[in-house]
Design an enzyme around this catalytic site. Sequence first.
Site, PDB file in Angstrom:
ATOM      1  N   SER A 114       2.808  -7.700   8.947  1.00 30.10           N
ATOM      2  CA  SER A 114       2.454  -7.231   7.611  1.00 30.10           C
ATOM      3  C   SER A 114       3.090  -8.143   6.548  1.00 30.10           C
ATOM      4  CB  SER A 114       2.853  -5.768   7.446  1.00 30.10           C
ATOM      5  OG  SER A 114       2.218  -5.187   6.336  1.00 30.10           O
ATOM      6  N   ASP A 240      -7.349  -1.276  11.406  1.00 29.27           N
ATOM      7  CA  ASP A 240      -6.261  -1.308  10.423  1.00 29.27           C
ATOM      8  C   ASP A 240      -6.787  -0.883   9.054  1.00 29.27           C
ATOM      9  OD1 ASP A 240      -4.197  -1.977   8.631  1.00 29.27           O
ATOM     10  OD2 ASP A 240      -3.591  -3.716   9.797  1.00 29.27           O
ATOM     11  N   HIS A 268      -2.378  -0.083  11.528  1.00 28.85           N
ATOM     12  CA  HIS A 268      -1.309  -0.864  10.891  1.00 28.85           C
ATOM     13  C   HIS A 268       0.037  -0.388  11.437  1.00 28.85           C
ATOM     14  CE1 HIS A 268      -0.386  -3.839   7.805  1.00 28.85           C
ATOM     15  NE2 HIS A 268       0.715  -3.149   7.560  1.00 28.85           N
TER      16      HIS A 268
END
Length: 294
Positions: A114, A240, A268
């Site tokens: 991320s 995601d 995610h």
Amino acid sequence: MRWATAGDVELAFETFGRPAGPPVLLIMGLAMQMLGWPQELCTDLARRGHHVIRYDNRDIGLSTHLDHLPAGDAAAVMRGDRSSVAYTIGDLALDAVRLMDALGLGRAHLVGASLGGAIAQTVALSHPHRVRSLTSIMASTGDRRVGTSTPRAMAAVLAPPARTREAAIARAVHIARVVGSTGFPFDEEAARDRAACAYDRGYDPAGVSRQLVALLTAPDRTARLRTLAVPSLVIHGDRDPLVSPDGGRATAAAIPGAELLLVEGMGHDLPRAVWPRLAERIAALVARAEAAPG
């Protein structure tokens, strides 16, 4: 737990495995402490012969919190006002490099998730001589046209911070459920335990807001990623909701020769069932990079 001086901040870190093994530096994402890298995944990589390092970014966990600086104002940044930006993605990347310096690591294999993926990409672009391989997980290129969030995921992440421990834990569990993997069982007890541990190690909504505006003001890296000459792996969940899969596809398309692994059912997060596969693919990339000339 150990600490290393990285410029004007102290970074808390942990290591796994033999120091003589290929160093693998794990960089976690927005609002996530080093605990976001499951210990089982770290030990799996260590068992494969790697020297694994995970750390808290600045403004999170047990690393330095920049309390003397104002909180980041995401709404203002989205309107074009950058006056609340305390530091940049480049500063976060430099933290990683300075941690490597403190540990005596000339080059390392970077694995970022991320925001951590954006940081790892930035290290590879700004300090290419320090990077042996790059694994970018559930991250994008900085191009705002890809890697977008669903309204529900964005609302969960941007909801007002909690004021009590129990509320903070409940908020974190809710976010984990909203952005997590729909193709794998949701382990609420594990999510609650992680949230409680993270709260007790260091709860700092203002620090998270400073990280957020650093991410929001990060430049589009697409053109520069096309110049990378480092073995690279891009991993992304095909479900995601926070960084849509086209962000991972764009990252892999931009980096010459990058491998792309789209994980079916992954959102995610890093669901337990995927850990062995992640370790296997990361280890394979490290082995390939270690065998390459130079």
